[in-house]
Scaffold this motif. Structure first.
Motif, PDB file in Angstrom:
ATOM      1  N   UNK A   1      55.758  20.681  64.950  1.00 43.75           N
ATOM      2  CA  UNK A   1      55.164  19.389  64.638  1.00 43.75           C
ATOM      3  C   UNK A   1      53.771  19.364  65.238  1.00 43.75           C
ATOM      4  N   UNK A   2      52.784  19.124  64.410  1.00 43.57           N
ATOM      5  CA  UNK A   2      51.411  19.155  64.901  1.00 43.57           C
ATOM      6  C   UNK A   2      51.141  17.981  65.836  1.00 43.57           C
ATOM      7  N   UNK A   3      50.225  18.178  66.745  1.00 41.13           N
ATOM      8  CA  UNK A   3      49.758  17.140  67.661  1.00 41.13           C
ATOM      9  C   UNK A   3      48.365  16.720  67.203  1.00 41.13           C
ATOM     10  N   UNK A   4      48.187  15.431  67.014  1.00 50.97           N
ATOM     11  CA  UNK A   4      46.898  14.918  66.559  1.00 50.97           C
ATOM     12  C   UNK A   4      45.913  14.810  67.712  1.00 50.97           C
ATOM     13  N   UNK A   5      44.648  14.750  67.362  1.00 53.85           N
ATOM     14  CA  UNK A   5      43.581  14.487  68.329  1.00 53.85           C
ATOM     15  C   UNK A   5      43.128  13.046  68.136  1.00 53.85           C
ATOM     16  N   UNK A   6      42.653  12.427  69.214  1.00 58.49           N
ATOM     17  CA  UNK A   6      42.153  11.060  69.125  1.00 58.49           C
ATOM     18  C   UNK A   6      41.045  10.839  70.138  1.00 58.49           C
ATOM     19  N   UNK A   7      40.217   9.851  69.830  1.00 58.19           N
ATOM     20  CA  UNK A   7      39.163   9.459  70.770  1.00 58.19           C
ATOM     21  C   UNK A   7      39.601   8.266  71.618  1.00 58.19           C
ATOM     22  N   UNK A   8      40.773   7.716  71.363  1.00 63.06           N
ATOM     23  CA  UNK A   8      41.219   6.579  72.166  1.00 63.06           C
ATOM     24  C   UNK A   8      41.614   7.051  73.562  1.00 63.06           C
ATOM     25  N   UNK A   9      41.614   6.127  74.493  1.00 64.34           N
ATOM     26  CA  UNK A   9      41.990   6.434  75.872  1.00 64.34           C
ATOM     27  C   UNK A   9      43.495   6.682  75.954  1.00 64.34           C
ATOM     28  N   UNK A  10      43.929   7.594  76.827  1.00 62.33           N
ATOM     29  CA  UNK A  10      45.371   7.802  77.008  1.00 62.33           C
ATOM     30  C   UNK A  10      46.042   6.540  77.560  1.00 62.33           C
ATOM     31  N   UNK A  11      47.245   6.279  77.075  1.00 61.35           N
ATOM     32  CA  UNK A  11      48.037   5.172  77.609  1.00 61.35           C
ATOM     33  C   UNK A  11      48.808   5.688  78.822  1.00 61.35           C
ATOM     34  N   UNK A  12      49.291   4.798  79.675  1.00 61.27           N
ATOM     35  CA  UNK A  12      50.043   5.250  80.850  1.00 61.27           C
ATOM     36  C   UNK A  12      51.181   6.194  80.463  1.00 61.27           C
ATOM     37  N   UNK A  13      51.244   7.339  81.147  1.00 59.70           N
ATOM     38  CA  UNK A  13      52.299   8.312  80.898  1.00 59.70           C
ATOM     39  C   UNK A  13      51.967   9.348  79.844  1.00 59.70           C
ATOM     40  N   UNK A  14      50.916   9.127  79.053  1.00 57.62           N
ATOM     41  CA  UNK A  14      50.543  10.102  78.023  1.00 57.62           C
ATOM     42  C   UNK A  14      49.805  11.274  78.663  1.00 57.62           C
ATOM     43  N   UNK A  15      50.069  12.465  78.125  1.00 60.18           N
ATOM     44  CA  UNK A  15      49.438  13.685  78.627  1.00 60.18           C
ATOM     45  C   UNK A  15      48.653  14.366  77.509  1.00 60.18           C
ATOM     46  N   UNK A  16      47.479  14.888  77.875  1.00 61.81           N
ATOM     47  CA  UNK A  16      46.659  15.614  76.911  1.00 61.81           C
ATOM     48  C   UNK A  16      47.436  16.821  76.386  1.00 61.81           C
ATOM     49  N   UNK A  17      47.453  16.964  75.073  1.00 63.08           N
ATOM     50  CA  UNK A  17      48.139  18.085  74.449  1.00 63.08           C
ATOM     51  C   UNK A  17      49.608  17.826  74.171  1.00 63.08           C
ATOM     52  N   UNK A  18      50.131  16.699  74.645  1.00 62.83           N
ATOM     53  CA  UNK A  18      51.536  16.366  74.392  1.00 62.83           C
ATOM     54  C   UNK A  18      51.604  15.292  73.304  1.00 62.83           C
ATOM     55  N   UNK A  19      51.252  14.063  73.646  1.00 63.15           N
ATOM     56  CA  UNK A  19      51.243  12.999  72.633  1.00 63.15           C
ATOM     57  C   UNK A  19      50.038  13.155  71.700  1.00 63.15           C
ATOM     58  N   UNK A  20      48.884  13.455  72.287  1.00 57.87           N
ATOM     59  CA  UNK A  20      47.635  13.664  71.557  1.00 57.87           C
ATOM     60  C   UNK A  20      46.787  14.653  72.332  1.00 57.87           C
TER      61      UNK A  20
END
Length: 194
Positions: free
Chosen positions: A33-52
């Motif tokens: 399952x591909x992971x999208x990229x975004x310019x929005x700020x990470x939400x609490x608990x989100x990790x780079x490369x995991x959720x986005x």
């Protein structure tokens, strides 16, 4: 030479059950399952490369300029896109890849990758889609109305896709998507006879 993976695109209107069906498919079929990229700020608990993949606007625009996305769009002031590099790496390794994206993005992917297998998840009826969207209770009436207006347009595009799966029940829609995945993996170009 090892088998090339297949790029699948799963789309449909908001509220049709794409995520639910895909979660069930993934219980029975191994997919990247591909992971999208975004310019929005990470939400609490989100990790780079995991959720986005969290990028600055400058990094995102650079990737756009380099054709580094299979699709990209801007929503509510933030950019979102599907990075091509990790998808290509998985396909080259022989793994099937699934993109769960909006209809607009699915149309862009088709322009970049006409060999992608596109699956449109449709509601049994527009009235049922409206019932599902209002029943979620996660948005106000105006947001639901906007989603339904977008859905009307998206449903007119369904015939442009390779497959249409009507989500009457999650079980049947899951079985239909799994059948498509199996059939595509049995195409002559995919089968290596030793």
């Amino acid at each position: 030479m090892s088998k090339q993976g297949i790029l699948f695109v799963l789309t449909g209107p908001s509220g049709v059950g794409k995520g639910t069906v895909l979660a069930e498919v993934c219980k029975q079929k191994e997919l990247y399952l591909s992971t999208s990229a975004t310019t929005r700020e990470p939400r609490p608990g989100e990790q780079d490369g995991v959720q986005y993949y969290f990028l600055t606007r400058e990094q995102f625009e650079q990737k756009v300029a380099e054709n580094g996305f299979l699709e990209h769009a801007e929503f509510s002031g933030n950019c979102y896109g599907t990075p091509a590099e990790p998808v290509d790496a998985q396909l080259d390794a022989g793994h099937d890849v699934m993109l769960e994206i909006e209809v607009q993005g699915a149309m862009q992917v088709h322009q970049m990758r006409p060999d992608a297998v596109r699956i449109f998840i449709a509601p049994p009826s527009f009235a049922e889609l409206e019932r599902r969207l209002t029943g979620r209770g996660t948005e106000d009436a105006d947001a639901v109305r906007r989603r339904l207006e977008t859905a009307k347009h998206e449903l007119t595009l369904a015939k442009e896709f390779d497959y249409i799966v009507v989500n009457n029940t999650v079980e049947q829609a899951t079985a239909d998507v799994l059948a498509i995945l199996r059939a595509e993996n049995c195409r002559a170009a995919q089968v290596e006879i030793k």
